[in-house]
Design a protein around this motif. Structure first.
Motif, mmCIF file in Angstrom:
data_model
loop_
_atom_site.group_PDB
_atom_site.id
_atom_site.type_symbol
_atom_site.label_atom_id
_atom_site.label_comp_id
_atom_site.label_asym_id
_atom_site.label_seq_id
_atom_site.Cartn_x
_atom_site.Cartn_y
_atom_site.Cartn_z
ATOM 1 N N GLY A 1 0.601 -1.257 0.178
ATOM 2 C CA GLY A 1 0.384 0.467 -0.042
ATOM 3 C C GLY A 1 0.842 0.584 0.226
ATOM 4 N N CYS B 1 1.479 5.185 1.521
ATOM 5 C CA CYS B 1 0.538 6.371 2.259
ATOM 6 C C CYS B 1 1.647 7.100 2.316
ATOM 7 N N THR C 1 6.004 3.947 2.162
ATOM 8 C CA THR C 1 5.815 2.333 0.732
ATOM 9 C C THR C 1 5.223 1.156 2.384
ATOM 10 N N VAL C 2 4.401 0.756 2.121
ATOM 11 C CA VAL C 2 3.816 -0.497 2.921
ATOM 12 C C VAL C 2 4.405 -1.281 2.728
ATOM 13 N N LEU D 1 -4.120 -5.723 3.854
ATOM 14 C CA LEU D 1 -4.202 -4.825 4.118
ATOM 15 C C LEU D 1 -5.072 -3.483 3.572
ATOM 16 N N CYS D 2 -5.330 -2.666 4.224
ATOM 17 C CA CYS D 2 -5.963 -1.425 3.453
ATOM 18 C C CYS D 2 -5.335 -0.285 3.479
ATOM 19 N N SER D 3 -4.711 -0.315 2.338
ATOM 20 C CA SER D 3 -3.906 2.159 2.943
ATOM 21 C C SER D 3 -5.993 2.970 2.532
ATOM 22 N N ASP E 1 -3.567 6.222 6.993
ATOM 23 C CA ASP E 1 -3.437 4.983 8.054
ATOM 24 C C ASP E 1 -3.850 4.115 7.112
ATOM 25 N N VAL E 2 -3.031 2.556 7.815
ATOM 26 C CA VAL E 2 -3.550 1.749 6.822
ATOM 27 C C VAL E 2 -4.325 1.200 7.931
ATOM 28 N N SER F 1 -4.965 -1.107 13.539
ATOM 29 C CA SER F 1 -4.318 0.101 12.732
ATOM 30 C C SER F 1 -3.085 0.733 12.797
#
Length: 839
Positions: A256, A258, A262-263, A292-294, A298-299, A309
């Motif tokens: 994701g 953010c 980058t995560v 995950l959901c970015s 927040d992720v 979170s």
């Protein structure tokens, strides 16, 4: 100290009986505003909401999440994807290879929106916020589970329709969309498509069997892909890479973006990479993580039962944390990278502070070029750097240092004693930095301290050129500090320049006088006396000039007179000139040079000035020196050319001297040419001088008398004087031969003695007769040329077109102009009548 880009918070635990835990495990997640949607393995969609007091800040959401509605979709097939579409309040669900639409809040199916079947994955094209209120539909991209194609749908409030189909060479596995750009992962490679333009491009391959296929939109026309060799590849929609790849682990489950991070999710951890420098910044332990959901800032990461979170720490706090860990360069790089995310004032203040701290770190590491640039970028008060050096007594009492000295910083005072070479490198940096900010807004805040420190640096480095540049120009050096520093290093000439730049002319010249008199020893100026003279010549303050003029004249009168001759000519009024003449009476050569300046340069017409100069020349010419001849030449030229001196006064001084030529000139100036010639013949005994006198006197003719006539008269007078003595017969003959063209033949015959033979004057006679014949021939030729010119004018006049009235008569014969005619002085006559014209 560990750096944290995100803070982790446990958000939710899904409850369930031990027997059903595996069936009800979380399969996917969606986050929109304060709404969290959970898709489970057993076909359930659950709606959770965050408490309104959290304002969407997940860091404060623990124990404040509320379970709302739950919807069972059917048989026990997992929910694969959830996407919230807030424009129409749709929740789009991928379940059982089909996309269905539910209401975001009631989770009831949307009437009229039929199920889209045979879908392996889908994504919604996110519209810009500014255009949402004007939208009539939202675009959605789906990949087919049965065919090698991708479809573009238009989603409306109560229906959707297929707009376009794009064929791909292999079965689509995953996709991401940004605007009209689409990135599709097939079985073995990645593709780029623009479904509006209809263009496509193949990217690099991937190994679907060995690594998870990851396609993620990174925003602004950029995609993040799981490339070969376990590298996260950033690819623009044009197909080029503008960022270096991320070296992430092999077991990447999901990614994701953010910004600016980058995560990358792995089974037991989540790695946080910077998009600015591609370095790993943080690792968060998460055992059993599945996806995950970015979202913005927040992720959300989920395991089988739990939701966590990861909230982005405010950027200002992150930057300050890096500074606190002495990672100034990293902080500065991050600050510049996220500038668009910060308020302008906040960015400006942070940039200044961090630049200064980063500069100090570079300074301590002797990276002086980088340190200087950072100090200038950070608008650092120059006194902060000056304060790090020894001998800072010139700093103002009101200065309070704000830039703390790091523990590892070098003590420059100790360094000066123990390692002079290294200390001089620090000294050079100080000079370069202060020179760079001097005169700028940054340096003008403390101009006194900057100039004092610069002078101190230049003196210690022995940099004469820069010292002179500093003190010769306007500066803010404090005299009470800088003068002792210069004197300590025997820079006495520079002391004078410093005084001069501060308007203290007397102190400046007094200092230089001591150097010239040998009281001070300073070799930096090889001719300090000439510098004093030049300085005095430029001063407008006459009192200062008079104070030192006599000293300069005593030392070298001829050089010192430049004090007055090089001065502004407009300042030489009558009283000033008289004062100068009075002062120069004791210095004859200086007086002479000043009088020459008044007459030759200022064009003085005062009788006194011309008379004084003539008398000065007489005095110098009578001295037995090697330049007496040159002085007499100057005197003679003055007597010949000037009309302003007092002839009687000058003659009175010359009369008893052997300056016979000068005496003759003066006699000639009063018109007594005969006596003047007698002086040259009988006293000077120089026949050539007598003849030259005649020519020169003729050039300086009196008004009303022509040069040729006067020359003839003078030569006849000289001839008469020669003829009075038999000893001068040869001189008379030479005079006649040299000036045959001037002497009138008839007059000469009358003067010549009868005893002279023709042979004696034969050369004169030949020259005189030849000249006479030549003049007659030239006269005839001139007359002929004049006639020819007249005829030419008449011919041109005859060719001129003239309007003739009928019956007009010839001016000469009074007959009608029926034949050829011409115009003479405006009157028309027959051509044949022109010879008798008397008009």
């Amino acid at each position: 100290m560990t750096f944290r880009a995100f803070t982790q918070t446990h958000l939710y635990t899904k409850q369930g009986s031990p027997k059903e835990k595996d069936k009800s495990s979380i399969q996917c997640l969606e986050y929109c505003d304060r709404n969290v949607y959970v898709g489970t393995k057993d076909s359930v969609v659950q709606h959770l909401t965050l408490a309104s007091t959290t304002s969407g800040d997940l860091r404060r959401s623990q124990d404040r999440i509320k379970e709302c509605r739950v919807r069972k979709l059917g048989s026990s097939r997992p929910v694969m994807q959830l996407r919230a579409q807030s424009v129409f309040n749709h929740l789009l669900v991928l379940w059982d290879h089909s996309v269905i639409a539910l209401n975001m809040f009631s989770l009831e199916p949307i009437t009229g929106m039929k199920t889209i079947q045979h879908v392996s994955s889908f994504e919604i094209c996110k519209p810009s916020l500014a255009a949402e209120s004007l939208l009539t539909g939202v675009e959605m991209v789906t990949s087919s589970s049965r065919r090698k194609l991708v479809r573009i749908h238009l989603v409306r409030v109560d229906r959707w329709e297929v707009m376009k189909e794009i064929s791909v060479p292999q079965d689509p596995v995953a996709l991401a969309v940004d605007g009209t750009s689409l990135c599709v992962a097939t079985d073995n490679r990645y593709l780029l498509c623009d479904y509006k333009a209809g263009s496509s491009m193949e990217l690099f391959p991937h190994d679907h069997n060995r690594q998870n296929v990851v396609v993620c939109s990174a925003g602004r026309g950029e995609f993040l892909l799981n490339g070969p060799g376990s590298l996260g590849m950033f690819v623009m929609k044009t197909g080029i890479c503008q960022r270096p790849p991320l070296p992430w682990p092999e077991e990447v489950l999901a990614v994701g973006v953010c910004f600016p991070y980058t995560v990358a999710l792995q089974p037991r951890a989540l790695s946080v990479y910077s998009m600015l420098d591609q370095r790993l910044k943080q690792t968060v332990c998460l055992n059993g993580a599945r996806g995950l959901c970015s979202a913005s800032g927040d992720v959300l990461v989920f395991t089988d039962r739990d939701i966590f979170s990861l909230s982005l720490v405010p950027l200002e706090e992150q930057i300050q944390a890096l500074v606190g860990q002495r990672r100034e360069q990293e902080a500065l790089s991050m600050l510049n990278g996220v500038q668009s995310q910060l308020q302008p004032e906040s960015y400006k203040e942070l940039h200044k502070a961090i630049s200064c701290l980063a500069g100090l770190a570079q300074f301590n590491q002797e990276a002086f070029s980088e340190a200087r640039d950072l100090f200038i970028e950070g608008d650092l008060d120059p006194r902060e750097i000056i304060n790090l050096y020894p001998d800072k007594s010139f700093l103002s009492d009101g200065f309070n240092p704000q830039l703390g000295r790091p523990a590892q910083a070098r003590d420059l005072e100790v360094l000066r004693e123990e390692d002079s070479t290294t200390f001089h490198r620090y000294l050079d940096f100080l000079g370069d930095f202060l020179a760079a900010v001097r005169g700028t807004e940054q340096g003008l805040k403390c101009s006194e301290e900057v100039d004092c420190a610069l002078l101190k640096v230049y003196v210690e480095r022995g940099d004469t050129e820069h010292i002179v540049q500093l003190v010769a120009s306007p500066n803010a050096c404090r005299l009470d500090y800088c003068v002792p520093v210069l004197e300590q290093h025997r820079r006495f000439f520079t002391v004078g320049m410093l005084y001069q730049s501060h308007g203290q002319q007397i102190n400046a010249i007094k200092t230089w006088v001591k150097i010239a008199d040998g009281l001070y020893h300073d070799t930096s100026c090889p001719d300090v006396y000439e510098h004093i003279v030049w300085t005095l010549s430029q001063l407008d303050d006459r009192d200062v000039v008079w104070m030192f003029a006599d000293w300069a004249l005593v030392k070298n009168p001829e050089a010192a007179v430049k004090i007055f001759t090089k001065h502004n000519p407009q300042d030489h009024d009558t009283s000033y000139t008289e004062d100068i003449l009075s002062l120069l009476k004791k210095y004859p050569m200086a007086l002479q040079m000043y009088l020459e300046f008044l007459i030759n340069d200022l064009n003085s017409e005062e009788e006194r000035h011309h008379s004084l100069l003539a008398k000065a020349y007489v005095t110098q010419a009578l001295q037995e020196e090697s330049d007496a001849g040159a002085m007499r030449e100057k005197l003679q030229n003055l007597l010949w050319e000037s009309v302003f001196y007092n002839i009687s006064a000058v003659y009175e001084q010359i009369e008893p001297t052997p300056l016979y030529m000068e005496k003759a000139i003066l006699l000639g100036r009063v018109g007594d040419h005969s006596l003047a010639l007698k002086v040259l013949i009988h006293e000077e005994k120089d026949r050539c001088a007598a003849e030259d006198y005649c020519h020169r006197a003729a050039q300086n003719q009196n008004q009303g008398e022509g040069e040729g006539e006067l020359k003839q008269t003078l030569l006849l007078t000289l001839l008469g004087l020669y003829l009075t003595s038999e000893d001068l017969t040869g001189a008379a003959v030479d005079l006649l031969n040299n000036n045959a063209r001037v002497f009138p033949l008839e007059t000469v015959f009358k003067l010549l003695p009868g005893s002279w033979s023709v042979q004696l004057v034969s050369r004169f006679l030949r020259s005189s007769l030849r000249e006479t014949f030549h003049q007659r021939s030239m006269g005839g030729l001139q007359k002929g040329l004049s006639r020819a010119e007249l005829f030419r004018h008449k011919t041109q006049a005859s060719k001129t077109m003239v309007l003739v009235d009928k019956g007009q008569l010839c001016k000469v014969c009074q007959r009608e102009l029926t034949q050829s005619f011409c115009s003479i002085r405006g009157e028309l006559v027959h051509t044949g009548c022109t010879n008798s014209t008397v008009i």
